[in-house]
Design a protein around this motif. Structure first.
Motif, PDB file in Angstrom:
ATOM      1  N   GLU A   1       1.171 -62.233  41.128  1.00 17.28           N
ATOM      2  CA  GLU A   1       2.596 -61.939  40.996  1.00 17.28           C
ATOM      3  C   GLU A   1       3.303 -62.174  42.318  1.00 17.28           C
ATOM      4  O   GLU A   1       2.772 -61.861  43.379  1.00 17.28           O
ATOM      5  CB  GLU A   1       2.810 -60.487  40.558  1.00 17.28           C
ATOM      6  CG  GLU A   1       2.379 -60.214  39.146  1.00 17.28           C
ATOM      7  CD  GLU A   1       2.717 -58.794  38.698  1.00 17.28           C
ATOM      8  OE1 GLU A   1       2.952 -57.926  39.562  1.00 17.28           O
ATOM      9  OE2 GLU A   1       2.740 -58.575  37.476  1.00 17.28           O
ATOM     10  N   SER A   2       4.513 -62.701  42.215  1.00 22.31           N
ATOM     11  CA  SER A   2       5.346 -62.888  43.400  1.00 22.31           C
ATOM     12  C   SER A   2       5.999 -61.558  43.737  1.00 22.31           C
ATOM     13  O   SER A   2       6.045 -60.660  42.901  1.00 22.31           O
ATOM     14  CB  SER A   2       6.439 -63.924  43.117  1.00 22.31           C
ATOM     15  OG  SER A   2       7.435 -63.361  42.264  1.00 22.31           O
TER      16      SER A   2
ATOM     17  N   LYS B   1       9.219 -59.228  44.011  1.00 17.38           N
ATOM     18  CA  LYS B   1      10.444 -59.196  43.204  1.00 17.38           C
ATOM     19  C   LYS B   1      11.620 -59.427  44.137  1.00 17.38           C
ATOM     20  O   LYS B   1      11.667 -58.861  45.222  1.00 17.38           O
ATOM     21  CB  LYS B   1      10.574 -57.836  42.521  1.00 17.38           C
ATOM     22  CG  LYS B   1      11.683 -57.771  41.478  1.00 17.38           C
ATOM     23  CD  LYS B   1      11.772 -56.404  40.837  1.00 17.38           C
ATOM     24  CE  LYS B   1      10.630 -56.214  39.870  1.00 17.38           C
ATOM     25  NZ  LYS B   1      10.740 -54.962  39.100  1.00 17.38           N
TER      26      LYS B   1
ATOM     27  N   GLN C   1      10.980 -61.868  39.048  1.00 20.93           N
ATOM     28  CA  GLN C   1       9.597 -61.869  39.514  1.00 20.93           C
ATOM     29  C   GLN C   1       8.840 -62.949  38.754  1.00 20.93           C
ATOM     30  O   GLN C   1       9.044 -63.138  37.550  1.00 20.93           O
ATOM     31  CB  GLN C   1       8.945 -60.517  39.288  1.00 20.93           C
ATOM     32  CG  GLN C   1       7.552 -60.428  39.889  1.00 20.93           C
ATOM     33  CD  GLN C   1       6.997 -59.012  39.855  1.00 20.93           C
ATOM     34  OE1 GLN C   1       7.291 -58.241  38.964  1.00 20.93           O
ATOM     35  NE2 GLN C   1       6.184 -58.692  40.841  1.00 20.93           N
TER      36      GLN C   1
END
Length: 131
Positions: free
Chosen positions: A4-5, A7, A97
């Motif tokens: 996950e990047s 947010k 995200q």
């Protein structure tokens, strides 16, 4: 493998953010500096390559208005998806995200984890100025 990047909050409504990201040609403005090729193949499909990496073709697989866009690998040996989640932060602001999901063997996962993490972080960071 799931990555996950961070947010990010954009000064755009979820509608504006979704509409920008729904047009695959706009992904060119989000790409890292080391991009060596970007080409729109169809209305919902594009190809890109980063220096020293193989070409990747992404196709829009799903779009839930103003909340989610799913891009998936179109062809090639790797099967993965890149999901854009958009939520309303406050009036005329949205949180975005990116999530990367793919099935890879342990060796491949180890090799691509760093570059993919950096790639999705760059995409989401560039949204602040591109959208």
């Amino acid at each position: 493998m799931n990555l996950e990047s961070p947010k990010v909050t954009l000064d755009k409504s979820p509608e504006e953010t979704f509409n920008f990201l729904s047009d695959v040609k706009n992904f060119e403005s989000l790409m890292p500096e080391n991009i060596s090729k970007f080409e729109v193949l169809e209305d919902d499909k594009f190809l890109f390559a980063l220096k020293g990496m193989p070409e990747i073709i992404l196709k829009k697989k799903e779009a839930v208005p103003y909340n989610k866009i799913v891009l998936g690998a179109a062809g090639g040996k790797l099967d993965f998806s890149l999901t854009v989640d958009i939520t309303r932060a406050e009036q005329d602001k949205s949180d975005v995200q990116l999530s990367f999901n793919g099935e890879f063997n342990a060796m491949m996962a180890m090799m691509i984890k760093g570059p993919i993490s950096k790639f999705i972080e760059t995409l989401v960071t560039n949204m602040k100025t591109a959208i």
